[in-house]
Design an enzyme around this catalytic site. Structure first.
Site, PDB file in Angstrom:
ATOM      1  N   GLU A  76       0.845  -1.198   0.000  1.00 20.77           N
ATOM      2  CA  GLU A  76       0.000   0.000   0.000  1.00 20.77           C
ATOM      3  C   GLU A  76       0.875   1.240   0.000  1.00 20.77           C
ATOM      4  O   GLU A  76       2.076   1.168   0.265  1.00 20.77           O
ATOM      5  CB  GLU A  76      -0.953   0.001   1.199  1.00 20.77           C
ATOM      6  CG  GLU A  76      -2.105  -0.967   0.996  1.00 20.77           C
ATOM      7  CD  GLU A  76      -3.234  -0.791   1.989  1.00 20.77           C
ATOM      8  OE1 GLU A  76      -3.134   0.050   2.892  1.00 20.77           O
ATOM      9  OE2 GLU A  76      -4.229  -1.525   1.857  1.00 20.77           O
ATOM     10  N   HIS A 113      -9.310  10.626   2.463  1.00 16.86           N
ATOM     11  CA  HIS A 113      -8.879   9.569   1.551  1.00 16.86           C
ATOM     12  C   HIS A 113      -8.939  10.130   0.138  1.00 16.86           C
ATOM     13  O   HIS A 113      -9.906  10.791  -0.223  1.00 16.86           O
ATOM     14  CB  HIS A 113      -9.780   8.337   1.669  1.00 16.86           C
ATOM     15  CG  HIS A 113      -9.138   7.112   1.107  1.00 16.86           C
ATOM     16  ND1 HIS A 113      -8.997   6.914  -0.242  1.00 16.86           N
ATOM     17  CD2 HIS A 113      -8.559   6.047   1.696  1.00 16.86           C
ATOM     18  CE1 HIS A 113      -8.373   5.768  -0.447  1.00 16.86           C
ATOM     19  NE2 HIS A 113      -8.083   5.227   0.721  1.00 16.86           N
ATOM     20  N   ARG A 142      -1.123   9.741   1.637  1.00 17.16           N
ATOM     21  CA  ARG A 142      -2.510  10.129   1.350  1.00 17.16           C
ATOM     22  C   ARG A 142      -2.747  11.616   1.237  1.00 17.16           C
ATOM     23  O   ARG A 142      -3.489  12.074   0.372  1.00 17.16           O
ATOM     24  CB  ARG A 142      -3.373   9.675   2.528  1.00 17.16           C
ATOM     25  CG  ARG A 142      -3.735   8.294   2.405  1.00 17.16           C
ATOM     26  CD  ARG A 142      -4.767   7.897   3.336  1.00 17.16           C
ATOM     27  NE  ARG A 142      -4.875   6.480   3.045  1.00 17.16           N
ATOM     28  CZ  ARG A 142      -5.455   5.610   3.810  1.00 17.16           C
ATOM     29  NH1 ARG A 142      -6.008   5.999   4.917  1.00 17.16           N
ATOM     30  NH2 ARG A 142      -5.510   4.355   3.459  1.00 17.16           N
ATOM     31  N   HIS A 195     -11.912  10.692   5.941  1.00 20.41           N
ATOM     32  CA  HIS A 195     -11.745   9.255   6.109  1.00 20.41           C
ATOM     33  C   HIS A 195     -11.378   8.837   7.525  1.00 20.41           C
ATOM     34  O   HIS A 195     -11.897   7.861   8.041  1.00 20.41           O
ATOM     35  CB  HIS A 195     -10.659   8.801   5.136  1.00 20.41           C
ATOM     36  CG  HIS A 195     -10.450   7.319   5.085  1.00 20.41           C
ATOM     37  ND1 HIS A 195     -11.472   6.446   4.817  1.00 20.41           N
ATOM     38  CD2 HIS A 195      -9.338   6.559   5.269  1.00 20.41           C
ATOM     39  CE1 HIS A 195     -10.996   5.201   4.814  1.00 20.41           C
ATOM     40  NE2 HIS A 195      -9.713   5.244   5.115  1.00 20.41           N
ATOM     41  N   ARG A 247      -1.914   9.459   8.980  1.00 21.13           N
ATOM     42  CA  ARG A 247      -1.855   8.015   9.246  1.00 21.13           C
ATOM     43  C   ARG A 247      -1.271   7.260   8.062  1.00 21.13           C
ATOM     44  O   ARG A 247      -1.637   7.507   6.917  1.00 21.13           O
ATOM     45  CB  ARG A 247      -3.271   7.528   9.511  1.00 21.13           C
ATOM     46  CG  ARG A 247      -3.409   6.051   9.691  1.00 21.13           C
ATOM     47  CD  ARG A 247      -4.862   5.701   9.880  1.00 21.13           C
ATOM     48  NE  ARG A 247      -5.594   5.832   8.647  1.00 21.13           N
ATOM     49  CZ  ARG A 247      -6.219   4.805   8.029  1.00 21.13           C
ATOM     50  NH1 ARG A 247      -6.185   3.599   8.556  1.00 21.13           N
ATOM     51  NH2 ARG A 247      -6.876   5.002   6.927  1.00 21.13           N
TER      52      ARG A 247
HETATM   53  C1  LIG Z   1     -14.340   2.572   4.247  1.00 22.26           C
HETATM   54  C2  LIG Z   1     -13.209   2.420   5.229  1.00 22.26           C
HETATM   55  C3  LIG Z   1     -12.120   1.642   4.909  1.00 22.26           C
HETATM   56  C4  LIG Z   1     -11.056   1.479   5.807  1.00 22.26           C
HETATM   57  N1  LIG Z   1     -10.012   0.666   5.483  1.00 22.26           N
HETATM   58  C5  LIG Z   1      -9.050   0.422   6.399  1.00 22.26           C
HETATM   59  C6  LIG Z   1      -8.026  -0.529   6.156  1.00 22.26           C
HETATM   60  O1  LIG Z   1      -7.995  -1.163   5.114  1.00 22.26           O
HETATM   61  N2  LIG Z   1      -7.090  -0.717   7.128  1.00 22.26           N
HETATM   62  C7  LIG Z   1      -7.083  -0.044   8.311  1.00 22.26           C
HETATM   63  O2  LIG Z   1      -6.202  -0.268   9.145  1.00 22.26           O
HETATM   64  N3  LIG Z   1      -8.069   0.852   8.573  1.00 22.26           N
HETATM   65  C8  LIG Z   1      -9.043   1.098   7.657  1.00 22.26           C
HETATM   66  N4  LIG Z   1     -10.045   1.990   7.945  1.00 22.26           N
HETATM   67  C9  LIG Z   1     -10.071   2.634   9.259  1.00 22.26           C
HETATM   68  C10 LIG Z   1     -10.520   1.616  10.302  1.00 22.26           C
HETATM   69  O3  LIG Z   1     -11.563   0.843   9.760  1.00 22.26           O
HETATM   70  C11 LIG Z   1     -11.018   2.288  11.558  1.00 22.26           C
HETATM   71  O4  LIG Z   1     -10.134   3.278  11.983  1.00 22.26           O
HETATM   72  C12 LIG Z   1     -11.159   1.267  12.682  1.00 22.26           C
HETATM   73  O5  LIG Z   1     -11.951   0.197  12.243  1.00 22.26           O
HETATM   74  C13 LIG Z   1     -11.763   1.900  13.907  1.00 22.26           C
HETATM   75  O6  LIG Z   1     -12.033   0.891  14.834  1.00 22.26           O
HETATM   76  P1  LIG Z   1     -12.661   1.279  16.243  1.00 22.26           P
HETATM   77  O7  LIG Z   1     -12.823   0.018  16.984  1.00 22.26           O
HETATM   78  O8  LIG Z   1     -11.880   2.368  16.849  1.00 22.26           O
HETATM   79  O9  LIG Z   1     -14.077   1.918  15.863  1.00 22.26           O
HETATM   80  P2  LIG Z   1     -15.303   1.346  15.028  1.00 22.26           P
HETATM   81  O10 LIG Z   1     -14.940   0.123  14.304  1.00 22.26           O
HETATM   82  O11 LIG Z   1     -15.884   2.456  14.247  1.00 22.26           O
HETATM   83  O12 LIG Z   1     -16.338   0.936  16.161  1.00 22.26           O
HETATM   84  C14 LIG Z   1     -17.006   1.937  16.891  1.00 22.26           C
HETATM   85  C15 LIG Z   1     -18.055   1.282  17.760  1.00 22.26           C
HETATM   86  O13 LIG Z   1     -18.588   2.245  18.654  1.00 22.26           O
HETATM   87  C16 LIG Z   1     -20.008   2.203  18.616  1.00 22.26           C
HETATM   88  N5  LIG Z   1     -20.508   3.523  19.014  1.00 22.26           N
HETATM   89  C17 LIG Z   1     -20.275   4.720  18.443  1.00 22.26           C
HETATM   90  N6  LIG Z   1     -20.888   5.685  19.140  1.00 22.26           N
HETATM   91  C18 LIG Z   1     -21.522   5.084  20.180  1.00 22.26           C
HETATM   92  C19 LIG Z   1     -22.332   5.547  21.259  1.00 22.26           C
HETATM   93  N7  LIG Z   1     -22.634   6.843  21.442  1.00 22.26           N
HETATM   94  N8  LIG Z   1     -22.798   4.630  22.134  1.00 22.26           N
HETATM   95  C20 LIG Z   1     -22.543   3.310  21.990  1.00 22.26           C
HETATM   96  N9  LIG Z   1     -21.776   2.825  20.986  1.00 22.26           N
HETATM   97  C21 LIG Z   1     -21.272   3.706  20.104  1.00 22.26           C
HETATM   98  C22 LIG Z   1     -20.311   1.800  17.192  1.00 22.26           C
HETATM   99  O14 LIG Z   1     -21.632   1.320  17.072  1.00 22.26           O
HETATM  100  C23 LIG Z   1     -19.241   0.739  16.989  1.00 22.26           C
HETATM  101  O15 LIG Z   1     -19.639  -0.463  17.585  1.00 22.26           O
HETATM  102  C24 LIG Z   1     -11.104   2.159   7.045  1.00 22.26           C
HETATM  103  C25 LIG Z   1     -12.209   2.944   7.376  1.00 22.26           C
HETATM  104  C26 LIG Z   1     -13.264   3.077   6.481  1.00 22.26           C
HETATM  105  C27 LIG Z   1     -14.447   3.914   6.867  1.00 22.26           C
END
Ligand SMILES: Cc1cc2nc3c(=O)[nH]c(=O)nc-3n(C[C@H](O)[C@H](O)[C@H](O)COP(=O)(O)OP(=O)(O)OC[C@H]3O[C@@H](n4cnc5c(N)ncnc54)[C@H](O)[C@@H]3O)c2cc1C
Length: 535
Positions: free
Chosen positions: A116, A244, A291, A353, A388
């Site tokens: 990447e 992104h 990026r 993003h 990032r």
């Molecule tokens: C389209 C896309 C592609 C991506 N591709 C990549 C990739 O290839 N590689 C990589 O490393 N990263 C990638 N990323 C970034 C990565 O996916 C995220 O940064 C990462 O998944 C975040 O994980 P997290 O556990 O912090 O949050 P999330 O996975 O967003 O989980 C958040 C959780 O909190 C809950 N929540 C939110 N607000 C509340 C509330 N008020 N009360 C209760 N629950 C709540 C949600 O329902 C969810 O369960 C991508 C992101 C996107 C959008």
């Protein structure tokens, strides 16, 4: 009131990992809440490209150097080292062995390492282009096997329970701010519960939805950042919102991410008249530049030439079969939107993003509030600095979800009976006198106003006038929303709107305060700190 030892808010990779690690000790009672009906729904679910591991010719030092280079001088070397050292073994232990994620392998059963942008080695593990879906599915299956984990869906955290704010004891004012769980809104019953806990982990993900164009799903509205900010937590680097470079620009499918891996596998950006332009902006990296450089190059092309989008051509660089095998989701989604990526270039635009900043945490995920941890995209470990490096965020969620859990476990072992407030210590939520339901038209209208302000004035290219204008408009809106919030019955949409305007102001104020262009924060009106990387 519900008492639990550990409350985890959010069920993406960070929250699920923290819960899994804590569940090793069968004595621990862990509650994981998520605001969606389906616990899989999260940013994690949509991750496409993959997750950083340690490739064949790779090492801790090489990975560290790549992270620091992408971070534009603002990444914490300590955080980057933790990730590079611990990440690959945790990936194996938690994702492959515990969650059973089957990363792509070649015919000999060897893991396939993807390339990447801005990575000097092939080190990205993936499951086609649906890596996030495979990861979250595996993690939730594993979590459901843990009898000491209670998963609560349809539960939106409204505010953290913190003392002295919610304490009935006037002497609490002299103690450090301490978190004891959260008030949560039950979306089915439409009531508010008190979840009281010795330790709370915020794992609520990102904030892309405060922007008009974004790759993020609807839940990414910055809830956790707003909750922590209202409670008095230290927030850092909020101005570093990563855009992104390549989101699909076809009506009806806007925001769908065209993974960086497409350029990693040879895809080239073209102007609509077919001219490759990245060498003009980054002679060294061209289409694989970091990026921020690619996103601004596209923005510059669009602005100076009046293009509505640019093109990304993979069809000329990979066989149709290889494209369909490597990018099945992208292929299918684009085809549905009328673009056959094996035959024609893909129309793309930049989109908000990823939030590189967030709730400040230390190497164990501890925030500046006692008993409050944060992990994943809501937090700022310092790893990403001003920009990032692709595919490090899933790994960061895994490493700090694990670390936060480890620290909580150690602390609970040292102090087996931590103080947890009782029923009379925390006041119940008071909605007396509120009869009116929130008007969905107002919520949608205000949300769109926030998204437009952020896109035009706090977007890819910023200056003092735009930022000041954004702050004035957002403050006015915040006053309106505050009145709306105080005079209306709670709903998930209203909670999100209140949080979105708060988070938009946090980002806009941080962007105005920081006059130096660096990484993904680009100020037209300041002298560059990176010289050759700016356009
Ligand atoms: C389209 C896309 C592609 C991506 N591709 C990549 C990739 O290839 N590689 C990589 O490393 N990263 C990638 N990323 C970034 C990565 O996916 C995220 O940064 C990462 O998944 C975040 O994980 P997290 O556990 O912090 O949050 P999330 O996975 O967003 O989980 C958040 C959780 O909190 C809950 N929540 C939110 N607000 C509340 C509330 N008020 N009360 C209760 N629950 C709540 C949600 O329902 C969810 O369960 C991508 C992101 C996107 C959008």
């Amino acid at each position: 009131m519900i008492q639990t030892k550990v409350l985890i808010i959010g069920c993406g990779i960070a929250g699920a990992t923290a819960a899994l690690r804590l569940a090793h000790n069968s004595q621990r009672q862990i509650t994981v809440i998520t605001r969606t009906p389906d616990p899989h729904e999260s940013n994690t679910r949509y991750a496409q490209g993959g997750i950083v591991g340690r490739g064949a010719d790779d090492s801790v030092e090489i990975c560290l150097a790549d992270i620091l280079a992408a971070g534009a001088g603002a990444s914490s070397p300590q955080a980057a080292r933790i990730l590079a050292e611990e990440g690959p073994s945790l990936l194996r232990e938690i994702l492959i062995e515990t969650a059973g994620v089957q990363f792509d392998q070649n015919a000999d059963g060897q893991l396939i390492w993807g390339q990447e942008a801005a990575h000097s080695r092939r080190r990205i593990l993936h499951v086609g282009d649906g890596t996030g879906q495979a990861i979250i599915t595996g993690l939730i299956v594993a979590l459901r096997r843990c009898s000491n984990v209670t998963m609560v869906t349809d539960a939106t955290a409204v505010d953290l329970i913190t003392f002295p704010h919610h304490s009935r004891d006037p002497l609490a004012a002299y103690q450090p701010i301490t978190c004891y769980g959260a008030y949560t809104f039950d979306r089915q019953e439409r009531t508010i519960h008190r979840y009281v806990a010795a330790n709370t982990v915020l794992a609520t993900g990102g904030l892309g939805r405060i922007y008009r164009n974004t790759t993020n799903p609807p839940g990414a509205r910055g809830d956790g950042l707003a909750l922590a900010h209202r409670a008095g937590a230290r927030i850092v680097n909020a101005e570093y919102v990563q855009f992104h470079p390549t989101a699909l620009a076809v009506p009806g499918a806007e925001g769908f991410l065209i993974s960086e891996a497409v350029r990693g596998e040879g895809g080239i950006l073209l102007s609509p008249d077919g001219r490759a332009f990245m060498a003009d902006y980054s002679p060294q990296w061209k289409d694989l530049a970091p990026r921020d450089v690619v996103a601004r190059a596209i923005h510059h092309q669009m602005e100076t030439n009046g293009y509505s989008h640019v093109l990304l051509d993979i069809a000329s660089h990979m066989s149709a079969d290889a494209i369909r095998a490597r990018f099945p989701n992208i292929y299918a989604t684009c085809l549905k939107a009328g673009i056959d990526i094996t035959r024609e270039p893909i129309p793309v635009v930049p989109a908000a993003h990823y939030s590189c900043g967030g709730v400040w945490v230390d190497e164990w995920g501890r925030s500046s509030i006692e008993n409050l941890y944060a992990a994943g995209e809501v937090s700022c470990t310092g790893l990403h600095g001003a920009n990032r490096l692709a595919s490090t965020s899933l790994l960061e969620g895994l490493v700090w979800g694990n670390r936060a859990a480890q620290h909580i476990e150690d602390t609970l072992n040292q102090h087996p009976s931590p103080q947890i407030p009782g029923r009379d210590d925390v006041p119940p939520w008071d909605e007396s006198g509120l009869e009116a339901d929130a008007d969905p038209a107002l919520i949608q209208g205000d949300m769109q106003t926030i998204q437009n302000i952020m896109w035009h004035y706090v977007g890819l290219v910023r200056n003092a006038d735009r930022l000041s204008r954004a702050i004035r408009e957002l403050r006015h809106l915040q006053n309106e929303i505050d009145t709306f919030y105080r005079t209306t019955k709670l709903s998930d949409g209203l909670i999100g709107l209140r949080n979105a305007v708060e988070v938009a102001l946090i980002v806009a104020q941080a962007a105005r305060h920081n006059r130096a262009s660096r990484g993904c924060h680009y100020r037209q009106d300041s002298v560059s700190v990176e010289g050759d990387r700016l356009i």
